[in-house]
Write a protein that holds these residues in place. Structure first.
Motif, short mmCIF file in Angstrom:
data_model
loop_
_atom_site.label_atom_id
_atom_site.label_comp_id
_atom_site.label_asym_id
_atom_site.label_seq_id
_atom_site.Cartn_x
_atom_site.Cartn_y
_atom_site.Cartn_z
N GLY A 175 0.81 -1.22 0.16
CA GLY A 175 0.15 0.02 -0.05
C GLY A 175 0.94 1.34 0.04
O GLY A 175 0.20 2.35 -0.26
N THR A 176 2.24 1.07 0.19
CA THR A 176 2.86 2.21 0.17
C THR A 176 3.24 2.72 -1.22
O THR A 176 3.34 1.94 -2.04
N PHE A 177 3.42 4.29 -1.62
CA PHE A 177 3.43 4.36 -3.00
C PHE A 177 3.99 5.84 -3.01
O PHE A 177 4.11 6.33 -1.99
N LEU A 178 4.35 6.12 -4.40
CA LEU A 178 4.63 7.43 -4.51
C LEU A 178 4.39 7.78 -6.01
O LEU A 178 4.03 6.95 -6.63
N LEU A 179 4.58 9.05 -6.40
CA LEU A 179 4.27 9.41 -7.83
C LEU A 179 5.42 9.92 -8.52
O LEU A 179 6.19 10.77 -7.97
N VAL A 214 -3.05 -9.00 -9.12
CA VAL A 214 -2.64 -8.51 -7.69
C VAL A 214 -3.66 -7.50 -7.58
O VAL A 214 -3.80 -6.47 -8.19
N GLN A 215 -4.16 -7.33 -6.18
CA GLN A 215 -4.90 -6.10 -5.62
C GLN A 215 -3.96 -4.90 -5.23
O GLN A 215 -3.01 -5.11 -4.82
N LEU A 216 -4.42 -3.65 -6.07
CA LEU A 216 -3.49 -2.72 -5.77
C LEU A 216 -4.11 -1.97 -4.54
O LEU A 216 -5.19 -1.25 -4.69
N MET A 237 3.83 -0.55 -3.67
CA MET A 237 4.21 -1.83 -3.31
C MET A 237 2.84 -2.67 -3.22
O MET A 237 1.77 -2.18 -2.62
N THR A 238 2.80 -3.84 -3.77
CA THR A 238 1.80 -4.84 -3.82
C THR A 238 1.98 -6.28 -2.83
O THR A 238 3.50 -6.11 -2.26
N SER A 239 1.21 -7.15 -2.86
CA SER A 239 1.81 -8.23 -2.22
C SER A 239 2.60 -9.02 -3.15
O SER A 239 3.32 -9.92 -2.34
N ALA A 240 2.73 -8.81 -4.29
CA ALA A 240 3.74 -9.35 -5.16
C ALA A 240 4.94 -8.52 -5.51
O ALA A 240 5.90 -9.13 -6.32
#
Length: 201
Positions: free
Chosen positions: A64-68, A151-153, A83-86
């Motif tokens: 769930g951590t992200f950046l643009l 994968v769920q985002l 970041m996803t589970s994969a």
């Protein structure tokens, strides 16, 4: 009675078309300039970061951590790296006819919501992700990946380029609590600061 030659009619049509095209370009430039201003205020816009650099930043982060960042593909302006589970993944943002939306497969594309700004788009998906991740998980719905193997985002936690100021974090908290900033018993200078960045992410 006046008579127009085909040439003068064609000239008028061309002038109208040029005028319309120039207004579209102006509105696109205005929209993108406003988007860039908003993005620079976020603290989680990383500019011209490559996919590999984004992957390194996200490598040890929680799901769930992200950046643009700026997209490295010519047809797109921005990319969300998350970041996803994969593991880390990238999702391009499409800009068309004054609106931003996530790039997706052709079948899903018409169903995706469109936004006036990139920050509004990210805010929408962060709210959706936080709601999804707060739902109690029961047996059948516990799986992180949908049944088709994708994968769920989730977008839940931004990665800041630097530690954000206390003022900015307070502004986000206030925007999260209310959309009636003008009604708050605050000096106008503070209200202007709050409305300068009206998002809650």
């Amino acid at each position: 009675m006046t008579c127009h030659s085909p040439e003068s009619t064609e000239t008028i049509e061309n002038e109208r078309r040029t005028d319309t095209e120039s207004r579209v370009v102006d509105s696109d430039e205005t929209r993108i300039a406003q988007t860039m201003k908003d993005l620079k205020n976020t603290g989680w816009y990383w500019g011209s970061l490559t996919a590999n650099e984004a992957k390194e930043i996200l490598q040890d982060a929680s799901e769930g951590t992200f950046l643009l960042r700026d997209s490295t593909q010519r047809d797109y302006l921005f990319t969300i790296s998350a970041m996803t589970s994969a593991g880390p993944t990238n999702l391009r943002i499409e800009y068309k006819e004054g609106k931003f939306k996530l790039d997706s497969v052709v079948l899903i594309r018409p169903k995706l919501k469109q936004f006036d700004s990139v920050v509004h788009l990210v805010e929408h998906y962060v709210q959706m992700s936080r709601t999804t991740s707060k739902r109690p998980s029961s047996g059948a719905s516990q799986s992180l990946a949908p049944p088709n193997g994708t994968v769920q985002l989730l977008l839940t936690k931004p990665v800041y380029t630097a530690t954000p100021s206390l003022q900015h974090l307070s502004r986000i908290a206030i925007n999260n609590a209310t959309r009636q900033v003008q009604e708050l018993p605050l000096p106008n200078r503070l209200k202007n600061y709050l409305t300068d960045y009206s998002y809650n992410v």
